[in-house]
Scaffold this active site. Structure first.
Site, PDB file in Angstrom:
ATOM      1  CD1 TRP A 149      89.334  73.718  13.568  1.00 14.83           C
ATOM      2  CD2 TRP A 149      87.770  72.382  12.715  1.00 14.83           C
ATOM      3  NE1 TRP A 149      89.584  73.599  12.239  1.00 14.83           N
ATOM      4  CE2 TRP A 149      88.633  72.790  11.678  1.00 14.83           C
ATOM      5  CE3 TRP A 149      86.693  71.530  12.410  1.00 14.83           C
ATOM      6  CZ2 TRP A 149      88.468  72.379  10.367  1.00 14.83           C
ATOM      7  CZ3 TRP A 149      86.528  71.124  11.108  1.00 14.83           C
ATOM      8  CH2 TRP A 149      87.404  71.547  10.106  1.00 14.83           C
ATOM      9  CG  ASN A 150      89.140  67.401  12.859  1.00 15.07           C
ATOM     10  OD1 ASN A 150      90.017  68.017  13.434  1.00 15.07           O
ATOM     11  ND2 ASN A 150      89.348  66.254  12.295  1.00 15.07           N
ATOM     12  CE  LYS A 173      94.041  76.563  22.526  1.00 13.26           C
ATOM     13  NZ  LYS A 173      92.897  76.161  21.690  1.00 13.26           N
ATOM     14  N   GLY A 226      96.797  68.662  15.432  1.00 16.54           N
ATOM     15  CA  GLY A 226      96.516  69.879  14.667  1.00 16.54           C
ATOM     16  C   GLY A 226      97.370  69.896  13.413  1.00 16.54           C
ATOM     17  N   GLY A 227      97.599  71.077  12.874  1.00 11.87           N
ATOM     18  CA  GLY A 227      98.355  71.204  11.630  1.00 11.87           C
ATOM     19  C   GLY A 227      99.864  71.219  11.875  1.00 11.87           C
ATOM     20  CD  GLU A 248      98.629  60.957  16.419  1.00 13.29           C
ATOM     21  OE1 GLU A 248      98.401  60.812  15.202  1.00 13.29           O
ATOM     22  OE2 GLU A 248      99.211  60.104  17.094  1.00 13.29           O
ATOM     23  CG  LEU A 249     101.535  66.845  13.270  1.00 12.80           C
ATOM     24  CD1 LEU A 249     102.893  67.363  12.873  1.00 12.80           C
ATOM     25  CD2 LEU A 249     100.887  67.758  14.295  1.00 12.80           C
ATOM     26  CB  CYS A 282      93.917  63.910  10.328  1.00 11.07           C
ATOM     27  SG  CYS A 282      93.265  62.576  11.318  1.00 11.07           S
ATOM     28  CD  GLU A 379      95.681  68.335   6.427  1.00  7.63           C
ATOM     29  OE1 GLU A 379      96.269  69.241   7.021  1.00  7.63           O
ATOM     30  OE2 GLU A 379      95.203  67.347   6.992  1.00  7.63           O
TER      31      GLU A 379
HETATM   32  P1  NAD Z   1      95.479  74.054  14.141  1.00  6.99           P
HETATM   33  O1  NAD Z   1      96.852  73.512  14.077  1.00  6.99           O
HETATM   34  O2  NAD Z   1      95.216  75.396  13.575  1.00  6.99           O
HETATM   35  O3  NAD Z   1      94.967  74.139  15.667  1.00  6.99           O
HETATM   36  C1  NAD Z   1      95.039  73.020  16.539  1.00  6.99           C
HETATM   37  C2  NAD Z   1      95.041  73.498  17.982  1.00  6.99           C
HETATM   38  O4  NAD Z   1      96.268  74.164  18.245  1.00  6.99           O
HETATM   39  C3  NAD Z   1      93.928  74.499  18.325  1.00  6.99           C
HETATM   40  O5  NAD Z   1      93.405  74.179  19.596  1.00  6.99           O
HETATM   41  C4  NAD Z   1      94.663  75.830  18.348  1.00  6.99           C
HETATM   42  O6  NAD Z   1      94.073  76.796  19.166  1.00  6.99           O
HETATM   43  C5  NAD Z   1      96.017  75.404  18.896  1.00  6.99           C
HETATM   44  N1  NAD Z   1      97.103  76.349  18.635  1.00  6.99           N
HETATM   45  C6  NAD Z   1      97.205  77.232  17.628  1.00  6.99           C
HETATM   46  N2  NAD Z   1      98.363  77.938  17.731  1.00  6.99           N
HETATM   47  C7  NAD Z   1      99.004  77.467  18.835  1.00  6.99           C
HETATM   48  C8  NAD Z   1     100.239  77.765  19.473  1.00  6.99           C
HETATM   49  N3  NAD Z   1     101.055  78.713  19.010  1.00  6.99           N
HETATM   50  N4  NAD Z   1     100.585  77.055  20.575  1.00  6.99           N
HETATM   51  C9  NAD Z   1      99.776  76.083  21.048  1.00  6.99           C
HETATM   52  N5  NAD Z   1      98.587  75.774  20.507  1.00  6.99           N
HETATM   53  C10 NAD Z   1      98.205  76.438  19.405  1.00  6.99           C
HETATM   54  O7  NAD Z   1      94.562  72.946  13.468  1.00  6.99           O
HETATM   55  P2  NAD Z   1      93.041  73.061  12.983  1.00  6.99           P
HETATM   56  O8  NAD Z   1      92.979  73.927  11.788  1.00  6.99           O
HETATM   57  O9  NAD Z   1      92.172  73.346  14.157  1.00  6.99           O
HETATM   58  O10 NAD Z   1      92.783  71.523  12.573  1.00  6.99           O
HETATM   59  C11 NAD Z   1      93.142  71.002  11.369  1.00  6.99           C
HETATM   60  C12 NAD Z   1      94.459  70.261  11.397  1.00  6.99           C
HETATM   61  O11 NAD Z   1      94.438  69.209  12.378  1.00  6.99           O
HETATM   62  C13 NAD Z   1      94.722  69.563  10.082  1.00  6.99           C
HETATM   63  O12 NAD Z   1      96.063  69.685   9.692  1.00  6.99           O
HETATM   64  C14 NAD Z   1      94.389  68.112  10.396  1.00  6.99           C
HETATM   65  O13 NAD Z   1      94.951  67.174   9.519  1.00  6.99           O
HETATM   66  C15 NAD Z   1      94.889  67.986  11.782  1.00  6.99           C
HETATM   67  N6  NAD Z   1      94.321  66.800  12.438  1.00  6.99           N
HETATM   68  C16 NAD Z   1      95.125  65.711  12.695  1.00  6.99           C
HETATM   69  C17 NAD Z   1      94.598  64.555  13.281  1.00  6.99           C
HETATM   70  C18 NAD Z   1      95.458  63.342  13.584  1.00  6.99           C
HETATM   71  O14 NAD Z   1      95.076  62.544  14.431  1.00  6.99           O
HETATM   72  N7  NAD Z   1      96.589  63.138  12.929  1.00  6.99           N
HETATM   73  C19 NAD Z   1      93.251  64.520  13.598  1.00  6.99           C
HETATM   74  C20 NAD Z   1      92.451  65.619  13.317  1.00  6.99           C
HETATM   75  C21 NAD Z   1      93.005  66.760  12.748  1.00  6.99           C
END
Ligand code: NAD
Length: 487
Positions: A149-150, A173, A226-227, A248-249, A282, A379
């Site tokens: 979301w960020n 997505k 994402g995470g 990218e986590l 992140c 984190e």
């Molecule tokens: P999240 O992992 O909860 O969600 C990310 C995305 O994955 C969302 O769109 C979500 O709906 C989707 N998702 C969730 N479950 C899924 C599944 N089973 N299969 C496929 N898709 C699924 O992350 P968040 O809480 O929205 O964001 C925060 C995380 O993102 C933090 O860990 C942050 O460090 C990371 N992040 C990384 C970067 C980078 O470039 N390295 C940049 C920004 C954020």
């Protein structure tokens, strides 16, 4: 109440279901979003497959693809403020940041627009006299781009830009938390004139929409941000379609300050590194590792800055720290800060809710020296800085690398030789020296270890969205001699 639509196969619709979106500054519903379920995902992937193989996109020249990307870049630049207001409203990220970031997002599209017709194949100096052999670079296929979301417009641009330059088609997505800016961005894709199905934008929940997308047989590559926990689920899903992944986590990035650093300048960078975007970054420099002889002085500067931060409405240009995106995130932060204090960490600043309404959390500094504090490992994705100190350079390196993550690091010192030694020893995908949080379309971005693999940004990212086809052409007119001997 505002209503948003999803974008599939060049048309907008309401999705299989609808869900409410919350304004994090007030904690109340402000918009209604389209929820994509399995059927919508299937429609979107099939539209992307048709566009990839049969539509006008398939026969377009790379130069024409580049022109469409340039048009998209111009539209993003023109509508940056509208998109920024939507992102601020839907995620709570302050308007000062969203407006500047989205204006810069246009530069990512321009960079990849320019690259579209510079992705070249190669000719091989093959070891046979009567053969011409070369490599064609072709699009990898349908890409599933999944963002958190960020900074959704930024995180989708680093996927869309190189993938479109390479000729791929995509299903993007948006996160279920704050999808408004990306759904609105789909209107710009439409206006720019991309053929139907080339870019599809949906949103929905992880277990239904995200899972259906990442295991869909039509998907060839998954570009995920994402995470780490979600990334593991995505990789498991990709075992079904054997799609390649780039991940990218998260991070727990060290911010290392030596005694010879310009402390005022380093403090500004540290404030940006941990309190900008309300710490929801992140690359947040969430572990301060400071030389013991200057620790008290540096902490005093940071404490005064943290306490002077202007907390307020994210839509106010004067606000420096807004709310967190979700109450869920704030509760996680609160529980870890409480556990850290119980473990012996000292609260230097913050540690409370500064407002009654909305999901606000005050800029917080925890002195974790000599303590086993959960805030040092977890984190938090919020405005919480954990402080550790060191005596020797070796100790600074050991503390910096004492994490399963490896996204970014900051090193502050006037000693050039030491800066170079630190660059070599730190295990992370980015090292910033006497600066922090600088990004550019020209510079690759990505992590080591639990921070993921693959790089976004730069030329190599466009090549990652291609696959090679090896072409053999026999140039001899003579009949093929012995059919049972490979030549
Ligand atoms: P999240 O992992 O909860 O969600 C990310 C995305 O994955 C969302 O769109 C979500 O709906 C989707 N998702 C969730 N479950 C899924 C599944 N089973 N299969 C496929 N898709 C699924 O992350 P968040 O809480 O929205 O964001 C925060 C995380 O993102 C933090 O860990 C942050 O460090 C990371 N992040 C990384 C970067 C980078 O470039 N390295 C940049 C920004 C954020």
């Amino acid at each position: 109440m505002q209503r948003f639509q999803q974008y599939i196969d060049g048309a907008f619709d309401d999705g299989s279901a609808r869900f409410d979106s919350i304004d994090p500054a007030t904690g109340t519903v402000w918009a209604e979003m389209p929820e994509a379920r399995e059927g919508d995902v299937d429609r979107a992937v099939k539209a992307a497959e048709r566009a990839l193989y049969d539509g006008p996109w398939a026969t377009m020249t790379a130069t024409q693809r580049g022109k469409l990307l340039f048009r998209l870049a111009d539209l993003v630049a023109q509508r940056a403020l509208v998109l920024a207001e939507l992102e601020t409203r839907d995620t709570g990220k302050i308007i000062r940041e969203t407006s500047a970031q989205i204006a810069y997002v246009a530069e990512y599209y321009r960079y990849y627009a320019g690259l579209a017709d510079k992705i070249e194949g190669s000719t091989l100096p093959i070891d046979k006299p009567d053969m011409d052999v070369w490599l064609r670079r072709e699009p990898v296929g349908v890409v599933a781009a999944i963002v958190p979301w960020n900074s959704q417009l930024f995180l989708s641009a680093v996927k869309l830009g190189p993938a479109l330059a390479a000729g791929c088609t995509l299903v993007v997505k948006a996160s279920e938390d704050g999808p408004a800016p990306l759904l609105e961005f789909a209107r710009l894709v439409h206006e720019a004139g991309f053929p139907a199905g080339v870019v599809n934008v949906i949103t929905g929940f992880g277990p239904s929409c995200g899972a259906a997308l990442t295991r869909h047989p039509g998907v060839a590559h998954i570009a995920f941000t994402g995470g780490p926990g979600t990334a593991a689920a995505v990789v498991r899903n990709s075992a079904e379609n054997l799609a390649s992944t780039s991940l990218e986590l998260g991070g727990k990035s060290p911010f290392i300050v030596f005694a010879d650093a310009d402390l005022e300048s380093a403090a500004n960078a540290q404030v940006a590194g941990i309190f900008a975007a309300t710490g929801q970054s992140c690359v947040a420099g969430s572990r301060l590792i400071v030389e013991r002889s200057v620790k008290d002085r540096f902490l005093a500067i940071l404490k005064s800055r943290a306490e002077a931060v202007k907390i307020g409405s994210p839509l106010d240009m004067a606000t420096e720290v807004g709310p967190l995106c979700t109450d869920r995130q704030r509760k996680l932060i609160e529980s870890v800060v409480t556990a850290s204090a119980e473990a012996g960490a000292k609260l230097v600043a913050g540690g409370s809710r500064p407002k009654d309404e909305g999901y606000y959390y005050a800029p917080t500094i925890l002195d974790c020296d000599g303590v086993s504090s959960p805030s040092v490992e977890t984190e938090l994705f919020g405005p919480v800085l954990s402080v550790l100190s060191f005596e020797t350079e070796a100790e600074a390196v050991q503390l910096a690398n004492a994490t399963r993550f490896g996204l970014a690091a900051g090193v502050f010192t006037q000693n050039l030789a030491r800066a170079h030694r630190m660059i070599r020893k730190i295990r992370s995908g980015i090292v910033w020296v006497n600066t922090y949080r600088a990004v550019s379309p020209i510079a690759p971005f990505g992590g080591f270890g639990q921070s993921g693999h693959g790089r976004e940004g730069g030329l190599a990212a466009a090549l990652d969205y291609t696959r090679t086809k090896t072409v053999w052409v026999r140039t001899s007119d003579d009949p093929i001699p012995d059919p049972f001997v490979m030549r």
